[in-house]
Design a protein around this motif. Sequence first.
Motif, short mmCIF file in Angstrom:
data_model
loop_
_atom_site.label_atom_id
_atom_site.label_comp_id
_atom_site.label_asym_id
_atom_site.label_seq_id
_atom_site.Cartn_x
_atom_site.Cartn_y
_atom_site.Cartn_z
N GLU A 195 43.52 37.44 34.05
CA GLU A 195 43.61 37.84 35.45
C GLU A 195 43.82 39.35 35.59
OE1 GLU A 195 42.91 35.88 37.86
OE2 GLU A 195 42.74 34.13 36.55
N ALA A 196 44.63 39.92 34.70
CA ALA A 196 44.86 41.36 34.75
C ALA A 196 43.56 42.12 34.49
CB ALA A 196 45.92 41.76 33.73
N GLY A 197 42.75 41.62 33.56
CA GLY A 197 41.47 42.26 33.29
C GLY A 197 40.53 42.19 34.49
N ARG A 198 40.53 41.05 35.17
CA ARG A 198 39.68 40.92 36.35
C ARG A 198 40.14 41.84 37.47
NH1 ARG A 198 39.63 34.33 35.91
NH2 ARG A 198 37.97 34.17 34.34
N VAL A 199 41.46 41.97 37.63
CA VAL A 199 41.98 42.87 38.66
C VAL A 199 41.57 44.30 38.38
CG1 VAL A 199 44.10 43.83 39.63
CG2 VAL A 199 43.91 41.37 39.27
N ASP A 200 41.52 44.69 37.10
CA ASP A 200 41.13 46.05 36.72
C ASP A 200 39.62 46.24 36.75
OD1 ASP A 200 43.73 46.74 36.38
OD2 ASP A 200 43.75 46.40 34.22
N GLY A 201 38.87 45.20 37.12
CA GLY A 201 37.43 45.34 37.24
C GLY A 201 36.66 45.17 35.94
N VAL A 202 37.28 44.60 34.92
CA VAL A 202 36.59 44.37 33.65
C VAL A 202 35.69 43.15 33.80
CG1 VAL A 202 36.90 43.99 31.18
CG2 VAL A 202 38.58 45.33 32.45
N SER A 203 34.49 43.22 33.24
CA SER A 203 33.57 42.09 33.31
C SER A 203 34.07 40.95 32.44
CB SER A 203 32.17 42.52 32.85
OG SER A 203 32.19 42.87 31.47
N GLU A 204 33.47 39.77 32.61
CA GLU A 204 33.90 38.61 31.83
C GLU A 204 33.64 38.83 30.34
OE1 GLU A 204 35.55 35.94 32.95
OE2 GLU A 204 35.62 36.96 34.88
N PHE A 205 32.50 39.43 30.00
CA PHE A 205 32.25 39.75 28.60
C PHE A 205 33.20 40.82 28.10
CE2 PHE A 205 28.13 37.79 29.60
CZ PHE A 205 27.93 37.00 28.45
N GLY A 206 33.52 41.78 28.96
CA GLY A 206 34.47 42.80 28.57
C GLY A 206 35.86 42.23 28.32
N ILE A 207 36.27 41.27 29.14
CA ILE A 207 37.56 40.61 28.93
C ILE A 207 37.59 39.92 27.58
CG2 ILE A 207 39.02 38.71 29.72
CD1 ILE A 207 38.20 39.41 32.57
N PHE A 208 36.48 39.24 27.24
CA PHE A 208 36.45 38.51 25.97
C PHE A 208 36.49 39.47 24.79
CE2 PHE A 208 34.11 36.64 22.41
CZ PHE A 208 34.84 35.48 22.21
N PHE A 209 35.64 40.50 24.80
CA PHE A 209 35.51 41.38 23.64
C PHE A 209 36.64 42.41 23.55
CE2 PHE A 209 31.03 39.98 23.93
CZ PHE A 209 30.84 39.59 22.61
N ARG A 210 37.16 42.87 24.69
CA ARG A 210 38.15 43.94 24.67
C ARG A 210 39.59 43.45 24.76
NH1 ARG A 210 36.12 47.72 29.40
NH2 ARG A 210 38.14 48.70 28.96
N LEU A 211 39.81 42.29 25.38
CA LEU A 211 41.18 41.80 25.55
C LEU A 211 41.50 40.59 24.68
CD1 LEU A 211 41.50 42.09 29.45
CD2 LEU A 211 42.18 43.75 27.70
#
Length: 297
Positions: A191-207
């Motif tokens: 949820e924090a990644g989505r709030v920061d505007g990270v894409s779904e793929f970005g959330i998976f690979f970066r977080l």
Amino acid sequence: MAALDEEARVTTARPAADRRRPGPSTAAWVQSALLVVMALISLVPLLAIFVGTFQDGNEVIRRGMTFDVDLGTLSLDNYVLLFTDSGPYFRWFANTLLLTIAQVAGTLLVSSFVAYGFAMYEFRTKTLWFIMVLLVMTVPFEMLMLPLYVQVNDMGLADTYTVIVLPFLASAVTIFFFRQYFLGIPKEIIEAGRVDGVSEFGIFFRLVLPITRPAMAAMAILNGMLCWNNFLWPLLVLRSPDKFTLPIGLNTLLTPYGNNYELLIIGAFFSLIPILILFLAFQRFFIEGITAGAVKG
């Protein structure tokens, strides 16, 4: 004053009590000794085949793997044979190494994607599809082998490396393991990644992916061992000798017209090296990944 004196006596006596802490218990020593014995026993076959690489192959087959050898008969002839006159051995080795790297990387990527969807997203028929994954885990590959062989022949994929890698990218066991591991990751991170505007793929690979290094290491070791030692399926679909994998190639050294035991023994020993390197590279993550995936969820 009496209370202060009592506190002072307790504080003074505390270091002495700390110095009298008992060491490891007898049970701990016994447990450690048993683990050492088990480790030594597990190394016996490896040491036996290592000694066999210095012996005549026919003698090893006649007497079996043993440490009772005449030191005067040991030589480096088998090593000279391997590096000067081993034929296509290193071609088989390179084929197997290439397939193992491709299959392990693909399996980790695809299976982690599927598991991430099961763990982090809600969608209709989610439970049904996960039950299907569990059912696939209970079906032996030998039952699927014949219809899969017919299918790849109809698609014109026989005698290609694609047909060895492609059917196993979505591994049911790997999906189940990753799903259990992902369930232990707080969804607040997503949820924090989505709030920061990270894409779904970005959330998976970066977080998410950096957190799953222990699970990735554990599955890399297990899938790497399975792929490196895979014999039945490549034997069924590969027809060109220059595409043979190492297990198939070593098997061709035993023929009705003559057996190359020397190359078979030393070739089998050298085939252990990549698996040992793989385990040593990821061993510090292995136990953590296995235990975490087993208890989370």
